[in-house]
Scaffold this active site. Structure first.
Site, PDB file in Angstrom:
ATOM      1  N   ASP A   1      -9.619  -5.206  -4.251  1.00  0.00           N
ATOM      2  CA  ASP A   1      -8.918  -4.059  -3.478  1.00  0.00           C
ATOM      3  C   ASP A   1      -9.753  -2.788  -3.696  1.00  0.00           C
ATOM      4  OD1 ASP A   1      -5.478  -2.933  -2.618  1.00  0.00           O
ATOM      5  OD2 ASP A   1      -7.721  -2.197  -2.079  1.00  0.00           O
TER       6      ASP A   1
ATOM      7  N   SER B   1       0.826  -1.164  -0.146  1.00  0.00           N
ATOM      8  CA  SER B   1      -0.026  -0.072   0.042  1.00  0.00           C
ATOM      9  C   SER B   1       0.935   1.294   0.095  1.00  0.00           C
ATOM     10  CB  SER B   1      -1.032  -0.157   1.174  1.00  0.00           C
ATOM     11  OG  SER B   1      -2.106   0.827   0.934  1.00  0.00           O
TER      12      SER B   1
ATOM     13  N   HIS C   1      -7.533  -5.553   0.182  1.00  0.00           N
ATOM     14  CA  HIS C   1      -6.286  -4.719   0.057  1.00  0.00           C
ATOM     15  C   HIS C   1      -5.221  -5.489   1.106  1.00  0.00           C
ATOM     16  CE1 HIS C   1      -4.204  -1.217  -0.024  1.00  0.00           C
ATOM     17  NE2 HIS C   1      -3.989  -1.096   1.315  1.00  0.00           N
TER      18      HIS C   1
END
Ligand SMILES: CSCC[C@H](NC=O)C(=O)N[C@@H](C)C(=O)N[C@@H](CO)C(=O)O
Length: 719
Positions: free
Chosen positions: A664, A576, A696
């Protein structure tokens, strides 16, 4: 270098990934000086490719001096995969269970059960009652609260919507002309033409959660009611009873003008509400224009506490502790935001998601877990004076989580980078220093990495804005080599996501795994991480792609200077925003990093602005004020692009592995796919793994295990 074999890596993964993680733990007083500890755990099951849930029970006795006597482990592990929420009643005599079951046709049904110490005494099929949609069991909205009289249960569920029907549904034609009244009374309301209306939900990991409402189950009648008088356009969660059961208090998040992703975002505009059930009047307790959460009453019902921080700016911030005096309605900030902790006043501020419902030591003292630099620690707060006492600070366990308190018996869970979760109990002294607690383990950690040592180093950035703010790095080293100089080891530099989160010195699965396999690991808590004061957090927005990148690089070079690492074999990893950083590192230091592995990376903030569930993150971290109207200028797009890894794509040389979750919503897969394609088009070695049905975190058991093995083979191939 001859790295351990793939078979060895599989074996090490099986061992380390088997460590259970604590889901919840509570104390029940079962005798004069006898307490039972009920804990629920989640554990990866590689064979069944799922996370199993199970419950453990321990018995703790106090001796005649009120100190811990015996700790008895009756060895009762019970798998409980259908339980969603469990809550013991105030008397401890009853237990409410929200259970999800698939019926013979495979349809999911939810039941609310009540058990006494002998059997199930109530069993309500909530789905069949058809008063609401699915009951919320998540950590953001979810709740299950007993009224003080133990005759009602309070929870939140999806609001029931009118049935949407087609204008061309023949079953709705004719007949109703003759008996419009009786037909209308017979059926639930129906709306024509709304079958395909977009109903926005709360985003990543909260898919389908659109409009939660409070629901009250009367155990005597078996009936569920949705209270009248609720505020419009507010999503209700974290509901609790007022002490006399005359009303409910809850957190309400604003739905308008549109929802932004809620999970991991503690800056969503919200308020604490009080709904009086008889008058159906609803008043706002908290001040408007803030982000608030986690209302909890004191044991004597005189005070309500909750957490508050700004609803603008970074998604995670230093928070305030607010005390609301129930009768006088006086509101007081009892713990305020800490900008810069100092040696004299080291408390870095409050970084808390939700209080435990049983967080009161007495009517003036609460117990909370919070980030304290690179550690998760338990603190006691005097809510009258605001005085903070750190209760956990030992050198062996870096991460402590407060679980429950009964009388002065405290239940906690602790771990370290080399030891998985361990439940402990202790008695908080009645007199003197309350931090002098003699902790007693209920069991041994299931995983102990005896051949790994960990430490934390503090670094000061070089001269630049925010250079008076230090940051930390957690280092894991194989014990075998810790003293020797002759064999230089490969290094993996790890950047956490957020960016406003933090690596804590708790059990770190992937870093521990790679360290077991011969790597030195540096987990970097760069400026902007939580737990170091609000000034550190505020120093990053507008400087992502520079300050965070420089801090990660400074950490890597500091570890190399310790002399244990081969500087020609350095890899970088992160997910991320950690993926934003790892792809920045290989773009800005193309000769320094020899491999990159990244999960759901943010690669282009400009592109991300209009996709994903958190457009506000993009603008905030690029140094712009978010506005729901989002009307970006060409200059704003340029600024977002220029601080993104994609701006450095032409310099990248490092072989790059990307792991993406197809579902995601936080960082859509296109961010990783495009970066992968740009590398391919430039002849840079790259591999992309797409995990279906993963969001995610990419934390489905099979996907997580596959990610690790691909990370290992990729790094060992290229270092
Ligand atoms: C726990 S901090 C997450 C903050 C942020 N929330 C909203 O913007 C967020 O979700 N950021 C993602 C881009 C991210 O970096 N997520 C992290 C932490 O969840 C990750 O490792 O996935």
């Amino acid at each position: 270098m001859d790295f351990p074999s793939v078979e060895r890596a599989v074996k090490v993964y099986r061992e380390c990934a088997s460590a259970p993680s604590l889901s919840s733990a509570s104390l029940q007083k079962t005798g004069d000086s006898v307490f039972s500890v009920h804990s629920t755990w989640s554990q990866r099951d590689l064979e069944r490719e799922c996370n199993i849930k199970y419950r453990q029970t321990h018995i703790v006795t106090l001796d005649s001096n009120g100190q811990i006597g015996d700790v008895i482990d009756p060895g009762t592990n019970t798998e409980l995969n259908s339980e969603q929420l469990v809550r013991w009643s105030p008397s401890g005599k009853l237990k409410a269970v929200l259970r999800k079951i698939k019926d013979k046709k495979g349809d999911e049904k939810q039941y609310l059960e009540v058990w006494n110490n002998i059997a199930k005494i109530h069993n309500i099929n909530l789905t069949a009652l058809d008063k609401h949609g699915k009951v919320y069991e998540d950590g953001e909205f979810g709740c299950l609260e007993w009224s003080s009289c133990e005759s009602q249960l309070l929870y939140v569920a999806e609001k029931k919507q009118p049935k949407a029907v087609s204008y061309f549904d023949k079953s709705k034609e004719g007949g109703s002309e003759e008996n419009p009244e009786t037909d209308a009374k017979k059926k639930d309301p129906e709306v024509k033409g709304d079958q395909f209306v977009h109903r926005q939900d709360w985003g990543e990991l909260l898919v389908g959660k659109h409009s939660p409402v409070p629901c009250i189950l009367n155990l005597q009648t078996g009936q569920v009611t949705i209270p009248e008088g609720l505020p419009n356009d507010v999503s209700v969660g974290q509901a609790i009873w007022t002490p006399d059961d005359s009303g409910i208090v809850f957190t309400g998040w604003e739905n308008e003008p549109y929802r932004l992703g809620l999970i991991y975002c503690r800056n969503r505009r919200s308020a604490i509400y009080h709904l009086d059930l008889s008058s159906q009047t609803c008043n706002t307790i908290s001040i408007t224009g803030q982000s608030v959460r986690s209302p909890v009453f004191s044991p004597d019902a005189s005070k309500l506490i909750y957490i508050q921080n700004s609803c603008h700016g970074p998604h995670m911030q230093c928070a305030q502790l607010i005390v609301y005096h129930w009768e006088s309605k006086e509101t007081k900030v009892t713990v305020d935001i800490v900008q810069r902790p100092t040696e004299g006043r080291p408390f870095p501020g409050l970084y808390v998601g939700r209080f435990e419902q049983q967080c009161w030591l007495d009517n003036e003292t609460i117990l909370v877990s919070t980030a304290w630099r690179s550690s998760q620690t338990i603190i006691a707060i005097n809510i009258c004076t605001g005085e903070v006492t750190r209760l956990t600070n030992g050198p062996d366990f870096g991460s402590w989580m407060f679980c429950d308190i009964k009388q002065r018996l405290i239940l906690a869970c602790r771990s370290s980078p080399t030891r998985s979760a361990q439940l402990v109990v202790g008695v908080i002294p009645q007199e003197g220093d309350i931090s002098c607690i003699n902790w007693k383990p209920l069991h041994e950690s299931s995983v102990i990495l005896s051949d790994v040592i960990w430490s934390v180093i503090t670094l000061k950035p070089k001269t630049e804005q925010g250079s008076d703010i230090d940051f930390e790095t957690i280092i894991l080293k194989p014990k075998a080599n810790s003293g020797s100089q002759e064999k230089k080891l490969p290094l993996i530099v790890w950047a956490h996501g957020g960016p406003h989160s933090v690596f804590s010195t708790g059990y770190l699965l992937l870093p521990g795994l790679f360290c077991q396999l011969g790597f030195v690991i540096a987990c970097v808590n760069y400026r902007g991480s939580i737990g170091f004061g609000q000034a550190s957090i505020d120093s990053l927005p507008g400087f992502v792609g520079t300050h965070d990148v420089k801090d990660v690089q400074a950490a890597a070079e500091a570890v190399i200077e310790q002399g244990l690492v081969d500087r020609e074999r350095v890899a970088v990893s992160g997910g991320s925003h950690g993926g934003f950083l790892s792809t920045h590192m290989i773009g800005q230091y193309p000769d320094f990093y020899k491999a990159c592995i990244t999960r759901n990376p943010v690669t282009n903030l400009a592109d991300k602005l209009f996709c994903g569930d958190i457009p506000d993150l993009t603008m905030t971290e690029a140094g712009m004020d978010f506005d729901f109207k989002i009307a970006p200028s060409a200059e704003m797009y340029a600024k977002m692009f220029n601080c993104s890894p994609m701006a450095h794509i032409d310099k990248v040389r490092a072989p790059t592995l990307l792991m993406l979750g197809s579902d995601d919503l936080r960082v859509p897969p296109q961010q990783g796919i495009r970066y992968h394609e740009m590398l391919k088009a430039r002849g840079v070695k790259t591999r992309l793994l797409m995990y279906p049905d993963n969001s995610h975190p990419i934390n489905k058991v099979d996907a997580e295990a596959d990610c690790f093995m691909n990370m290992y083979t990729w790094i060992t191939e290229h270092l």
